[in-house]
Scaffold this motif. Structure first.
Motif, PDB file in Angstrom:
ATOM      1  N   UNK A  78       0.834  -1.211   0.000  1.00 58.72           N
ATOM      2  CA  UNK A  78       0.000   0.000   0.000  1.00 58.72           C
ATOM      3  C   UNK A  78       0.875   1.269   0.000  1.00 58.72           C
ATOM      4  N   UNK A  79       0.412   2.240  -0.746  1.00 59.69           N
ATOM      5  CA  UNK A  79       1.149   3.504  -0.842  1.00 59.69           C
ATOM      6  C   UNK A  79       0.826   4.233  -2.157  1.00 59.69           C
ATOM      7  N   UNK A  80       1.496   5.329  -2.366  1.00 63.31           N
ATOM      8  CA  UNK A  80       1.304   6.131  -3.595  1.00 63.31           C
ATOM      9  C   UNK A  80       2.562   6.047  -4.439  1.00 63.31           C
ATOM     10  N   UNK A  81       2.337   5.736  -5.730  1.00 66.22           N
ATOM     11  CA  UNK A  81       3.460   5.548  -6.646  1.00 66.22           C
ATOM     12  C   UNK A  81       3.274   6.469  -7.885  1.00 66.22           C
ATOM     13  N   UNK A  82       4.403   6.957  -8.395  1.00 64.93           N
ATOM     14  CA  UNK A  82       4.359   7.788  -9.621  1.00 64.93           C
ATOM     15  C   UNK A  82       5.342   7.235 -10.635  1.00 64.93           C
ATOM     16  N   UNK A  83       4.980   7.413 -11.891  1.00 62.24           N
ATOM     17  CA  UNK A  83       5.852   6.974 -12.987  1.00 62.24           C
ATOM     18  C   UNK A  83       5.567   7.844 -14.213  1.00 62.24           C
ATOM     19  N   UNK A  84       6.449   7.745 -15.191  1.00 65.80           N
ATOM     20  CA  UNK A  84       6.298   8.539 -16.423  1.00 65.80           C
ATOM     21  C   UNK A  84       6.341   7.619 -17.617  1.00 65.80           C
ATOM     22  N   UNK A  85       5.376   7.864 -18.516  1.00 63.73           N
ATOM     23  CA  UNK A  85       5.348   7.142 -19.778  1.00 63.73           C
ATOM     24  C   UNK A  85       5.735   8.144 -20.880  1.00 63.73           C
ATOM     25  N   UNK A  86       6.830   7.862 -21.579  1.00 61.88           N
ATOM     26  CA  UNK A  86       7.329   8.770 -22.621  1.00 61.88           C
ATOM     27  C   UNK A  86       7.020   8.204 -23.985  1.00 61.88           C
ATOM     28  N   UNK A  87       6.375   9.047 -24.822  1.00 64.96           N
ATOM     29  CA  UNK A  87       6.093   8.679 -26.213  1.00 64.96           C
ATOM     30  C   UNK A  87       7.061   9.482 -27.076  1.00 64.96           C
ATOM     31  N   UNK A  88       7.877   8.790 -27.891  1.00 67.47           N
ATOM     32  CA  UNK A  88       8.897   9.472 -28.690  1.00 67.47           C
ATOM     33  C   UNK A  88       8.928   8.916 -30.097  1.00 67.47           C
ATOM     34  N   UNK A  89       9.755   9.563 -30.937  1.00 71.82           N
ATOM     35  CA  UNK A  89       9.911   9.168 -32.342  1.00 71.82           C
ATOM     36  C   UNK A  89      11.174   8.332 -32.444  1.00 71.82           C
ATOM     37  N   UNK A  90      11.052   7.204 -33.099  1.00 75.11           N
ATOM     38  CA  UNK A  90      12.208   6.321 -33.237  1.00 75.11           C
ATOM     39  C   UNK A  90      12.950   6.545 -34.546  1.00 75.11           C
ATOM     40  N   UNK A  91      12.459   7.483 -35.403  1.00 82.08           N
ATOM     41  CA  UNK A  91      13.066   7.721 -36.717  1.00 82.08           C
ATOM     42  C   UNK A  91      14.342   8.544 -36.553  1.00 82.08           C
ATOM     43  N   UNK A  92      15.283   8.369 -37.506  1.00 78.04           N
ATOM     44  CA  UNK A  92      16.542   9.120 -37.463  1.00 78.04           C
ATOM     45  C   UNK A  92      16.444  10.475 -38.172  1.00 78.04           C
ATOM     46  N   UNK A  93      15.259  10.809 -38.652  1.00 80.91           N
ATOM     47  CA  UNK A  93      15.079  12.088 -39.352  1.00 80.91           C
ATOM     48  C   UNK A  93      15.057  13.255 -38.378  1.00 80.91           C
ATOM     49  N   UNK A  94      14.396  14.345 -38.786  1.00 82.34           N
ATOM     50  CA  UNK A  94      14.329  15.529 -37.917  1.00 82.34           C
ATOM     51  C   UNK A  94      13.801  15.156 -36.548  1.00 82.34           C
ATOM     52  N   UNK A  95      14.415  15.715 -35.552  1.00 87.37           N
ATOM     53  CA  UNK A  95      14.042  15.395 -34.183  1.00 87.37           C
ATOM     54  C   UNK A  95      12.608  15.793 -33.910  1.00 87.37           C
ATOM     55  N   UNK A  96      11.928  14.897 -33.156  1.00 84.33           N
ATOM     56  CA  UNK A  96      10.547  15.150 -32.768  1.00 84.33           C
ATOM     57  C   UNK A  96      10.508  15.296 -31.260  1.00 84.33           C
TER      58      UNK A  96
END
Length: 691
Positions: free
Chosen positions: A661-679
């Motif tokens: 029992x307790x409070x937990x935090x986390x981060x989900x990162x959505x990113x671009x996997x392409x080698x082109x222009x940075x997103x």
């Protein structure tokens, strides 16, 4: 006691008396001898007196030279009159320190002769080559025994382009007291208070009052003679008026009031009608003869004779008959002739003097023109150029001669450049006809300085009329806009703003620049400038910065033009322009439906799922992947790709089975996997509460 001595007068000498018995030789011849000696002395004295009168020299410092009027402009005529000169002596004329000869109308040195009382009168036209200012006129009496030079000063005034305006030197003229038969004359000066050439006419309202000449043309000052003829007038006061009218003007006429008082005349009186004559001739045709009438108004007969004096000494004036006899209360008509064919072009004055009665005189004025005489007005032109060609000016040509004429005009400049032009270059004028010539200046290739030129009008088989032209070229006071760049090019990724760029605005002119910047294509919204207006002194600069605002713009290229102009009203300063281009490079762009998620678990519910929408709001394909910072946070949907404008739902799963029992935090990162222009990655903050 003093002793007194007495002195007796000496005895008178004894007289010796000689007694002649007969007449001695000396006594016999005394009277005839004395008479002979007296006659010889008388003859010698008479001869000496005659020689003295015949060879009379002018008395030292007795010569007087007068110029009327003494203030003139180019083309004006003045009368140079002298008295106290040697009888019948030849007179020559020079001017100024160099003693250049004064020329007559034919371009030859002007000459005259003093009359039998040592006077002369000539008319001189101020030539076009005389400068503005004072000039010394010298009359040189070249007598048999000595040479005398006398001077008079005239002032040449600057010509003006203002309209002409006639003024009188005075409004009243009084001739004092006269007797019947007497003719009196006074010079009268007319003034042009404006510019250009002025033409005038005059008329009298009384038969005893005349003006000679009664018409004329001048630039600065003109001269005429007012003549009153007591004639057969009854003794009383007289009042008359001369009306002067300016040609081509609507101004009211000017009035000269003339007064004269006539007193009783002696028994015999010679009167003349008219007392002034005016002739107009040409170099090819003499004017018609005119008549004068002599009348003996007295009660006794009289003998009359005449003598002629001309201002230039030439024999162009004659009268027929020249003498005669008039019974009481009778009259006689004479013919007066002039020979204009013998004279140069110009104005001439003469006088017919009559002896008998009250010794009246007749004034004669003669104007000699070419068969066709060209008058150019104004006599000079002045132009000023400040950065552009000055406006054209007009010269009016008039044929005041006795016949038609053809004319041509040529332009010459001191520097030899072709900046002076006249249109048309030739023409034809009938008698009294006028025409206009347009004078244009082309100053485009001229340096700032003063220029001089001459327009020469040729007519009548070689006669010329010159009009001097002056031109002043100066640098205009104007600002000049200079930019160090003509383009500003920006490149940035979609969703970001590029770094600012600057250019330099300079004023390279010689006047203050009040500048303003305008943008087209709504450029002010996406390419604003650091300053849109300001002021720059000559040879000063300022920096202008452009800071693009395109973070919200889609992929593509944005264009705008910055126009830098002078904000002064009516300004002719050329504007300068800078082209601005902003290239927004396309790329994928991740957009999440939410940035936070909250989960609640207990010992019964240990796993739950929520949906997360991922959108590609960019312009390129998005190759997305997810990454979690906690093991209890996972995404069931495998990585994939999204075309522009598409989206996908992801299942975000939380599993708390292994968590206390307790409070937990986390981060989900959505990113671009392409080698082109940075997103730019996007993050989802997840909170899990376990109870």
């Amino acid at each position: 006691m003093r002793a007194h001595q007495r002195y007796l007068p000496a005895a008178a000498p004894l007289k010796k008396e000689v007694i002649f018995r007969g007449k001695p030789l000396l006594q016999q011849r005394y009277v005839p001898t004395l008479l002979t000696i007296s006659c010889l002395i008388f003859l010698v004295a008479s001869g000496l007196l005659a020689y003295a009168f015949i060879n009379k020299k002018p008395a030292p410092n007795s010569q007087v030279l007068t110029a009327i009027p003494d203030q003139l402009r180019i083309g004006d005529t003045f009368v140079l009159a002298g008295k106290g000169f040697g009888i019948n002596d030849p007179i020559t004329f020079t001017y100024d320190q160099n003693s250049d000869p004064v020329l007559d109308g034919n371009g030859r040195p002007l000459r005259a002769h003093a009359d039998d009382i040592g006077t002369f009168s000539v008319q001189i036209i101020v030539p076009a080559n005389w400068s503005v200012g004072q000039h010394m006129i010298h009359a040189i009496d070249s007598g048999k025994d000595q040479t005398v030079s006398v001077s008079a000063i005239i002032t040449v005034e600057q010509s003006s382009l203002a309209p002409p305006q006639l003024q009188l030197s005075t409004s009243k003229l009084d001739f004092g007291t006269s007797v019947p038969g007497v003719v009196s004359k006074k010079d009268f000066i007319l003034i042009n208070a404006g510019g250009r050439q002025l033409t005038w006419q005059a008329s009298s309202d009384q038969p005893w009052l005349t003006v000679s000449p009664n018409t004329g043309t001048f630039s600065g000052r003109g001269i005429t003679q007012v003549v009153v003829n007591a004639g057969t007038l009854a003794p009383q006061a007289y009042n008359g008026h001369i009306t002067f009218i300016q040609g081509g003007s609507s101004d009211r006429p000017l009035i000269l009031t003339v007064t004269m008082t006539v007193k009783s005349a002696p028994p015999a009186a010679l009167t003349i009608t008219p007392v002034s004559l005016t002739y107009s001739g040409t170099t090819s045709q003499n004017p018609a003869d005119q008549a004068i009438t002599l009348q003996n108004t007295g009660g006794r007969p009289l003998d009359w004779s005449s003598s002629i004096v001309t201002g230039d000494g030439a024999p162009w004036l004659s009268i027929n008959p020249s003498s005669g006899h008039l019974a009481a209360h009778t009259s006689q008509t004479m013919k007066v002739s002039v020979q204009s064919q013998q004279l140069a072009i110009g104005s001439y004055q003469g006088t017919i003097n009559f002896k008998g009665g009250t010794n009246p005189a007749v004034t004669v004025a003669l104007s000699v023109a070419a068969p066709g005489n060209l008058i150019a007005s104004p006599p000079s032109l002045s132009f000023a150029s400040v950065g552009q060609n000055p406006a054209a000016q007009t010269i009016t040509l008039q044929n005041s001669g006795g016949g038609p004429l053809d004319w041509t005009v040529t332009a010459a400049t001191v520097d030899g450049a072709n900046w002076l032009n006249a249109t048309p270059a030739s023409g034809h004028l009938e008698i009294n006809q006028s025409g206009a010539v347009a004078i244009n200046i082309n100053a485009a290739a001229l340096k700032p300085q003063s220029y001089q030129g001459t327009l020469t009008f040729t007519y009548g088989g070689g006669l010329t009329k010159q009009v001097p032209v002056s031109l002043s070229v100066s640098i205009p006071l104007t600002a000049v806009i200079s930019l160090n760049l003509s383009r500003l090019n920006f490149t940035t990724l979609q969703g970001t703003n590029p770094a600012p760029l600057s250019f330099t605005l300079s004023n390279t002119g010689n006047a203050t620049l009040n500048w303003v910047i305008a943008e087209d294509q709504n450029g002010a919204t996406f390419a604003p400038v650091s300053s849109a207006a300001g002021s720059l002194a000559p040879n000063r600069s300022t920096g202008i910065t452009v800071t693009p605002n395109v973070a919200q713009a889609g992929a593509g290229t944005l264009y705008t033009t910055l126009t830098v102009a002078d904000s002064d009203p009516g300004s002719k300063v050329p504007a300068q322009r800078i082209t601005v281009s902003i290239v927004v490079q396309g790329r994928a762009q991740i957009t999440l439906s939410t940035s936070t998620m909250d989960f609640s678990h207990d010992n019964i519910f240990t796993e739950s799922t929520q949906l997360l929408d991922i959108s590609n709001t960019g312009s390129k394909t998005l190759y997305w992947v997810t990454k979690s910072t906690a093991s209890w946070l996972t995404v069931y949907t495998p990585p994939g790709s999204l075309n522009p404008g598409n989206d996908i739902l992801l299942e975000v799963d939380c599993n708390s089975a292994s968590l206390s029992p307790g409070t937990y935090t986390a981060t989900l990162t959505v990113s671009d996997s392409d080698s082109g222009p940075a997103v730019q990655p996007q993050k989802l903050a997840v909170t899990l509460v376990v109870t």
